[in-house]
Write a protein that holds these residues in place. Sequence first.
Motif, PDB file in Angstrom:
ATOM      1  N   PRO A   1      30.359  38.115  36.107  1.00  0.00           N
ATOM      2  CA  PRO A   1      29.870  39.500  36.228  1.00  0.00           C
ATOM      3  C   PRO A   1      29.514  39.882  37.659  1.00  0.00           C
ATOM      4  O   PRO A   1      29.699  41.026  38.071  1.00  0.00           O
ATOM      5  N   ILE A   2      28.993  38.917  38.421  1.00  0.00           N
ATOM      6  CA  ILE A   2      28.616  39.199  39.806  1.00  0.00           C
ATOM      7  C   ILE A   2      29.872  39.388  40.651  1.00  0.00           C
ATOM      8  O   ILE A   2      29.952  40.300  41.481  1.00  0.00           O
ATOM      9  N   ARG A   3      30.871  38.537  40.467  1.00  0.00           N
ATOM     10  CA  ARG A   3      32.132  38.693  41.211  1.00  0.00           C
ATOM     11  C   ARG A   3      32.741  40.068  40.950  1.00  0.00           C
ATOM     12  O   ARG A   3      33.234  40.719  41.867  1.00  0.00           O
ATOM     13  N   GLU A   4      32.732  40.490  39.692  1.00  0.00           N
ATOM     14  CA  GLU A   4      33.319  41.783  39.367  1.00  0.00           C
ATOM     15  C   GLU A   4      32.560  42.914  40.033  1.00  0.00           C
ATOM     16  O   GLU A   4      33.151  43.865  40.560  1.00  0.00           O
ATOM     17  N   ALA A   5      31.230  42.840  40.022  1.00  0.00           N
ATOM     18  CA  ALA A   5      30.420  43.886  40.646  1.00  0.00           C
ATOM     19  C   ALA A   5      30.666  43.939  42.148  1.00  0.00           C
ATOM     20  O   ALA A   5      30.792  45.022  42.739  1.00  0.00           O
ATOM     21  N   VAL A   6      30.743  42.778  42.789  1.00  0.00           N
ATOM     22  CA  VAL A   6      30.994  42.744  44.227  1.00  0.00           C
ATOM     23  C   VAL A   6      32.405  43.230  44.527  1.00  0.00           C
ATOM     24  O   VAL A   6      32.640  43.967  45.495  1.00  0.00           O
ATOM     25  N   ALA A   7      33.375  42.820  43.707  1.00  0.00           N
ATOM     26  CA  ALA A   7      34.756  43.239  43.931  1.00  0.00           C
ATOM     27  C   ALA A   7      34.890  44.757  43.858  1.00  0.00           C
ATOM     28  O   ALA A   7      35.632  45.365  44.644  1.00  0.00           O
ATOM     29  N   LEU A   8      34.191  45.400  42.930  1.00  0.00           N
ATOM     30  CA  LEU A   8      34.250  46.862  42.842  1.00  0.00           C
ATOM     31  C   LEU A   8      33.656  47.517  44.085  1.00  0.00           C
ATOM     32  O   LEU A   8      34.150  48.541  44.554  1.00  0.00           O
ATOM     33  N   ARG A   9      32.598  46.908  44.629  1.00  0.00           N
ATOM     34  CA  ARG A   9      32.034  47.430  45.885  1.00  0.00           C
ATOM     35  C   ARG A   9      33.039  47.282  47.020  1.00  0.00           C
ATOM     36  O   ARG A   9      33.235  48.196  47.825  1.00  0.00           O
ATOM     37  N   LEU A  10      33.686  46.110  47.090  1.00  0.00           N
ATOM     38  CA  LEU A  10      34.636  45.867  48.172  1.00  0.00           C
ATOM     39  C   LEU A  10      35.919  46.674  47.978  1.00  0.00           C
ATOM     40  O   LEU A  10      36.638  46.943  48.953  1.00  0.00           O
ATOM     41  N   GLY A  11      36.213  47.049  46.746  1.00  0.00           N
ATOM     42  CA  GLY A  11      37.432  47.796  46.479  1.00  0.00           C
ATOM     43  C   GLY A  11      37.452  49.180  47.085  1.00  0.00           C
ATOM     44  O   GLY A  11      38.529  49.768  47.258  1.00  0.00           O
TER      45      GLY A  11
ATOM     46  N   GLY B   1      38.765  45.748  40.510  1.00  0.00           N
ATOM     47  CA  GLY B   1      37.849  44.616  40.547  1.00  0.00           C
ATOM     48  C   GLY B   1      38.528  43.349  41.025  1.00  0.00           C
ATOM     49  O   GLY B   1      39.418  43.376  41.880  1.00  0.00           O
ATOM     50  N   ASP B   2      38.128  42.226  40.452  1.00  0.00           N
ATOM     51  CA  ASP B   2      38.604  40.910  40.881  1.00  0.00           C
ATOM     52  C   ASP B   2      40.014  40.666  40.360  1.00  0.00           C
ATOM     53  O   ASP B   2      40.235  40.518  39.161  1.00  0.00           O
ATOM     54  N   ARG B   3      40.983  40.685  41.251  1.00  0.00           N
ATOM     55  CA  ARG B   3      42.391  40.416  40.995  1.00  0.00           C
ATOM     56  C   ARG B   3      43.120  41.544  40.289  1.00  0.00           C
ATOM     57  O   ARG B   3      43.376  42.568  40.889  1.00  0.00           O
ATOM     58  N   TRP B   4      43.427  41.427  39.001  1.00  0.00           N
ATOM     59  CA  TRP B   4      44.429  42.289  38.375  1.00  0.00           C
ATOM     60  C   TRP B   4      43.841  43.424  37.555  1.00  0.00           C
ATOM     61  O   TRP B   4      44.577  44.201  36.956  1.00  0.00           O
ATOM     62  N   GLY B   5      42.544  43.538  37.452  1.00  0.00           N
ATOM     63  CA  GLY B   5      41.943  44.680  36.785  1.00  0.00           C
ATOM     64  C   GLY B   5      42.383  44.871  35.349  1.00  0.00           C
ATOM     65  O   GLY B   5      42.570  46.000  34.885  1.00  0.00           O
ATOM     66  N   GLY B   6      42.546  43.775  34.630  1.00  0.00           N
ATOM     67  CA  GLY B   6      42.956  43.863  33.246  1.00  0.00           C
ATOM     68  C   GLY B   6      44.455  43.934  33.036  1.00  0.00           C
ATOM     69  O   GLY B   6      44.926  43.859  31.891  1.00  0.00           O
ATOM     70  N   ARG B   7      45.232  44.092  34.100  1.00  0.00           N
ATOM     71  CA  ARG B   7      46.689  44.094  33.985  1.00  0.00           C
ATOM     72  C   ARG B   7      47.197  42.662  33.870  1.00  0.00           C
ATOM     73  O   ARG B   7      46.671  41.739  34.496  1.00  0.00           O
ATOM     74  N   LEU B   8      48.235  42.474  33.088  1.00  0.00           N
ATOM     75  CA  LEU B   8      48.839  41.157  32.972  1.00  0.00           C
ATOM     76  C   LEU B   8      49.798  40.930  34.131  1.00  0.00           C
ATOM     77  O   LEU B   8      50.670  41.763  34.383  1.00  0.00           O
ATOM     78  N   PRO B   9      49.645  39.834  34.860  1.00  0.00           N
ATOM     79  CA  PRO B   9      50.571  39.578  35.970  1.00  0.00           C
ATOM     80  C   PRO B   9      51.963  39.244  35.453  1.00  0.00           C
ATOM     81  O   PRO B   9      52.117  38.537  34.456  1.00  0.00           O
TER      82      PRO B   9
ATOM     83  N   ALA C   1      40.914  39.941  46.061  1.00  0.00           N
ATOM     84  CA  ALA C   1      40.983  38.498  45.801  1.00  0.00           C
ATOM     85  C   ALA C   1      40.640  37.748  47.077  1.00  0.00           C
ATOM     86  O   ALA C   1      40.748  38.289  48.186  1.00  0.00           O
ATOM     87  N   ASN C   2      40.209  36.509  46.920  1.00  0.00           N
ATOM     88  CA  ASN C   2      39.904  35.656  48.068  1.00  0.00           C
ATOM     89  C   ASN C   2      40.741  34.390  48.026  1.00  0.00           C
ATOM     90  O   ASN C   2      41.083  33.879  46.951  1.00  0.00           O
ATOM     91  N   TYR C   3      41.111  33.901  49.201  1.00  0.00           N
ATOM     92  CA  TYR C   3      41.873  32.662  49.360  1.00  0.00           C
ATOM     93  C   TYR C   3      41.205  31.840  50.472  1.00  0.00           C
ATOM     94  O   TYR C   3      40.498  32.395  51.318  1.00  0.00           O
ATOM     95  N   TYR C   4      41.464  30.527  50.458  1.00  0.00           N
ATOM     96  CA  TYR C   4      40.933  29.678  51.522  1.00  0.00           C
ATOM     97  C   TYR C   4      41.861  28.503  51.748  1.00  0.00           C
ATOM     98  O   TYR C   4      42.703  28.174  50.916  1.00  0.00           O
ATOM     99  N   ARG C   5      41.708  27.851  52.874  1.00  0.00           N
ATOM    100  CA  ARG C   5      42.419  26.611  53.163  1.00  0.00           C
ATOM    101  C   ARG C   5      41.581  25.775  54.106  1.00  0.00           C
ATOM    102  O   ARG C   5      40.594  26.258  54.681  1.00  0.00           O
ATOM    103  N   TRP C   6      41.976  24.517  54.290  1.00  0.00           N
ATOM    104  CA  TRP C   6      41.209  23.596  55.130  1.00  0.00           C
ATOM    105  C   TRP C   6      42.131  22.865  56.083  1.00  0.00           C
ATOM    106  O   TRP C   6      43.352  22.953  55.983  1.00  0.00           O
ATOM    107  N   GLY C   7      41.541  22.108  56.986  1.00  0.00           N
ATOM    108  CA  GLY C   7      42.318  21.409  57.999  1.00  0.00           C
ATOM    109  C   GLY C   7      42.676  19.989  57.587  1.00  0.00           C
ATOM    110  O   GLY C   7      42.539  19.587  56.431  1.00  0.00           O
ATOM    111  N   GLN C   8      43.146  19.214  58.550  1.00  0.00           N
ATOM    112  CA  GLN C   8      43.456  17.815  58.313  1.00  0.00           C
ATOM    113  C   GLN C   8      42.175  17.042  57.980  1.00  0.00           C
ATOM    114  O   GLN C   8      41.072  17.492  58.292  1.00  0.00           O
ATOM    115  N   PRO C   9      42.292  15.876  57.325  1.00  0.00           N
ATOM    116  CA  PRO C   9      41.096  15.095  57.008  1.00  0.00           C
ATOM    117  C   PRO C   9      40.274  14.766  58.253  1.00  0.00           C
ATOM    118  O   PRO C   9      40.829  14.466  59.320  1.00  0.00           O
TER     119      PRO C   9
END
Length: 392
Positions: A165-175, A182-190, A262-270
């Motif tokens: 619920p918090i992610r959805e509320a924040v996503a609507l603010r950021l939208g 909201g977060d990702r597909w907004g109820g639409r099927l990908p 939506a959010n994405y992330y990545r990291w470096g070498q070990p």
Amino acid sequence: MRAALLPALVLIASPVAAQDRVEYLGPPVIIPAARDTDRPEAMVVNTPSAEARCDGVAVQPIQAEEFAPTAFSPSPRMGRIGDGLMDFDIDADGRPLNIRPVQPSSAPVSVGDSAGLQAVLAGWRFPAGKRDGCRLTLRWRTQALAEAETADLMKLFAMGQTARPIREAVALRLGGEGADCGDRWGGRLPKLVSYPDFMTGRRPAPGSRAWTVVRWNIDAEGKTTEVETLGSSGDADLDAETRRAISDSAARPGPARKGCVANYYRWGQPLPAPPITPAHQRQDPLQNCPAEIGERFKARREPIYPAAFSQRSIEGWALIRFDIAPWGALGNVEVVESQPAAAFGDDARRMVQNSTATPAFNAGVRCVVPVRYLMPESLPGGDASTGTASAD
């Protein structure tokens, strides 16, 4: 008798599949995390600021990942949020070591599980030069969720641990204005989902993570439009690859949606752990441990790689000391040392406490077992893409 050092227990961390690298679920936090039952309108956002000092003198990092904001429902009895404190040392290369949490007696809330905070600090870098007796202080700025600044909400969405619920509320603010996705597909099927190539371009420094937040619209036919980077940690290659992935994705036909996020992330070498030197294995005058104790030791479970460290590919180790009875029971289990942070010692201690040994005539006093936490690509034959590895 001579010191007996058991063969290392090597943990092979399984790499996360690319399609599972989409959402960063965030580190354990210093305050209660949001729950699915929490109402967004009752939540507050806490944004930390960090200050490092060695011998009372402020020191500025030359590489530093930000600490994630948190969200939770305040209790009338909580009062002011206490500072988060971590003690650490800096080696000659500027790397933080001996990271350990500190709970101030005046703090109104429990520090709790701080492995995520330790992992962020473990990826920092300071100017070269050995320093001991350093302390990192986290101070929290609190705002109601409805009044929080966009930059804080961006970091909370990208890095923080939040319930749905918090992610959805924040996503609507950021939208943005008029957002109904909201977060990702907004109820639409990908219909078609493309993912970024997380290995493209210049990857983050070892031990650190990069994040990006992307926003787009979906038309009635399911096409993604007006794809843009809403905010990021500054990884331009990840930003571009994320926009490409969203542009190549599509939903099934249905109602148009605006302001999908939506959010994405990545990291470096070990980031390798510092070596275990002979000084760490120095003779203990109180030790009386039979040489065959290594063959008798039976771990009941594999060590569990602290998630916040495996998510950043930070390796570590711990030296655990214990006594062993002739009937195989283990006791007096304690951490001798763990590097680069206390979280590795916490898990290794629990692992040894839950282990046993094969009964024998001899008892053991102050035996030591080293537990190593290694990413797959650090092992002979290891491959980060397949997770296959072998250990000597």
